[in-house]
Design a protein around this motif. Structure first.
Motif, PDB file in Angstrom:
ATOM      1  N   UNK A 150      -1.499  16.748  23.121  1.00  0.00           N
ATOM      2  CA  UNK A 150      -1.868  15.990  21.989  1.00  0.00           C
ATOM      3  C   UNK A 150      -0.777  15.178  21.825  1.00  0.00           C
ATOM      4  N   UNK A 151      -0.851  14.179  21.348  1.00  0.00           N
ATOM      5  CA  UNK A 151      -0.137  13.034  20.979  1.00  0.00           C
ATOM      6  C   UNK A 151       1.023  13.649  19.786  1.00  0.00           C
ATOM      7  N   UNK A 152       2.338  13.167  19.846  1.00  0.00           N
ATOM      8  CA  UNK A 152       3.255  13.813  19.012  1.00  0.00           C
ATOM      9  C   UNK A 152       3.739  12.639  18.079  1.00  0.00           C
ATOM     10  N   UNK A 153       3.935  12.735  16.665  1.00  0.00           N
ATOM     11  CA  UNK A 153       4.322  11.619  16.027  1.00  0.00           C
ATOM     12  C   UNK A 153       4.888  12.488  14.620  1.00  0.00           C
ATOM     13  N   UNK A 154       6.242  12.633  14.660  1.00  0.00           N
ATOM     14  CA  UNK A 154       7.099  13.121  13.748  1.00  0.00           C
ATOM     15  C   UNK A 154       7.696  12.257  12.784  1.00  0.00           C
ATOM     16  N   UNK A 155       7.405  11.136  12.971  1.00  0.00           N
ATOM     17  CA  UNK A 155       7.923   9.984  11.941  1.00  0.00           C
ATOM     18  C   UNK A 155       8.832   9.049  12.601  1.00  0.00           C
ATOM     19  N   UNK A 156       8.904   7.816  12.543  1.00  0.00           N
ATOM     20  CA  UNK A 156      10.165   6.875  13.043  1.00  0.00           C
ATOM     21  C   UNK A 156       9.891   6.861  14.417  1.00  0.00           C
TER      22      UNK A 156
END
Length: 326
Positions: A164-170
């Motif tokens: 699944x897509x990873x988006x931890x910010x920035x």
């Protein structure tokens, strides 16, 4: 004597005239030829024709007329038609009910859909994934470059799985990440499994096939069994230094290698070799220098204290296309 006979004749005439007058009077009053009403019982001739009086039988003695028997085939056909009509009506009832139910359902607006998606999942373990067609790793929504990259990975025998897509910010995100666990169709294992983007995975797979494998066979007469990685995706700065620029690891665009295990059981640690470790030194120097044909950044033991025990490979894009091989 003659007088008596002559007197009798007028008397008979008077009697005859009296009888005729009486009969005429009775006839005029409607009393002549009175006959009973007759019941028609199917005789071919009427009472007037037969000249006889017919007595009417009591109702209890009259034989009822039996109607002709109906045609069974027509009755069967009618019954079958009726049954079909009833069956069709019963079959139409669920359809009508479904149409009424569908008409009663609320229109699925974006707000309703969002609410429904929060209230249910699609059966995936953990309930963390929603509609699979809405996931960015789906081949139906994936960019053409990502699809082409995965095709090349399969041709090289890379063992991987979609994530699944990873988006931890920035900048800490990977839109189409992979979990990579092996190369050469599983003959070479990667431990632990690494989380990378597809382009970094492709570059590393080409390095393993075109540089690492031939070098180990040349110097150790053995192929590679396991590659031990120290870091793949990680949302951090370069070398974990406060205030430094974000590392390529935060994009899944870098991989650190700490040790290589050969098929003959030899462990080759990525560190500054001893004075007499000729084969180890030769192997590490070769793969380090040749790796710049595959990566834009290659750092290893001797570069700085932060890379004393591993190789760092990444695909950092620089303005002038410069490659850092140290």
């Amino acid at each position: 004597m003659s007088f008596a006979l002559s007197s009798a004749v007028p008397l008979r005439r008077l009697t005859t005239v009296f009888i005729l007058c009486t009969a005429t009077a009775l006839s005029a009053c409607g009393m002549g030829d009175v006959r009973r009403p007759q019941a028609n019982v199917g005789h071919s001739s009427s009472p007037a024709e037969s000249g006889d009086y017919i007595a009417v039988a009591p109702a209890a003695d009259m034989t009822p007329v039996t109607p002709p028997a109906p045609d069974n085939s027509l009755a069967d056909n009618s019954l079958a038609g009726e049954e079909n009509r009833i069956a069709n009506n019963e079959a139409d009832q669920p359809v009508a009910q479904a149409q009424n139910l569908a008409a009663a359902q609320p229109v699925m607006t974006e707000e309703n859909h969002a609410l429904a998606s929060r209230e249910q999942n699609y059966g995936y373990a953990g309930g963390g994934l929603r509609d699979p067609m809405a996931r960015s790793e789906s081949r139906y929504t994936m960019p053409a470059g990502e699809i082409a990259c995965r095709t090349q990975l399969k041709q090289l025998g890379v063992v991987f799985q979609e994530r699944a897509p990873i988006n931890d910010g920035g900048v800490c995100r990977i839109d189409n990440p992979l979990t990579v666990s092996g190369f050469a169709s599983g003959q070479i294992r990667l431990k632990p499994s690494a989380t990378l983007n597809c382009q970094m995975t492709l570059a590393f797979a080409r390095w393993v096939k075109g540089d690492l494998q031939p070098s180990t066979r040349l110097r150790y007469l053995s192929g590679v069994n396991t590659i031990h990685q120290a870091s793949s995706y990680s949302c951090r700065t370069m070398s974990n230094r406060p205030g430094a620029n974000m590392s390529e690891h935060s994009k899944g665009n870098a991989l650190d290698i700490a040790k290589i295990t050969l098929n003959n059981g030899t462990d080759i640690k990525v560190q500054k070799p001893g004075f007499f470790a000729f084969r180890q030194r030769g192997l590490l120097n070769n793969v380090r220098s040749d790796a710049c044909d595959y990566f834009t950044t290659v750092l290893g033991p001797g570069y700085d204290i932060f890379h004393r025990d591993h190789f760092h490979f990444d695909l950092m894009q620089r303005r002038n296309g410069h490659r850092a091989c140290r």
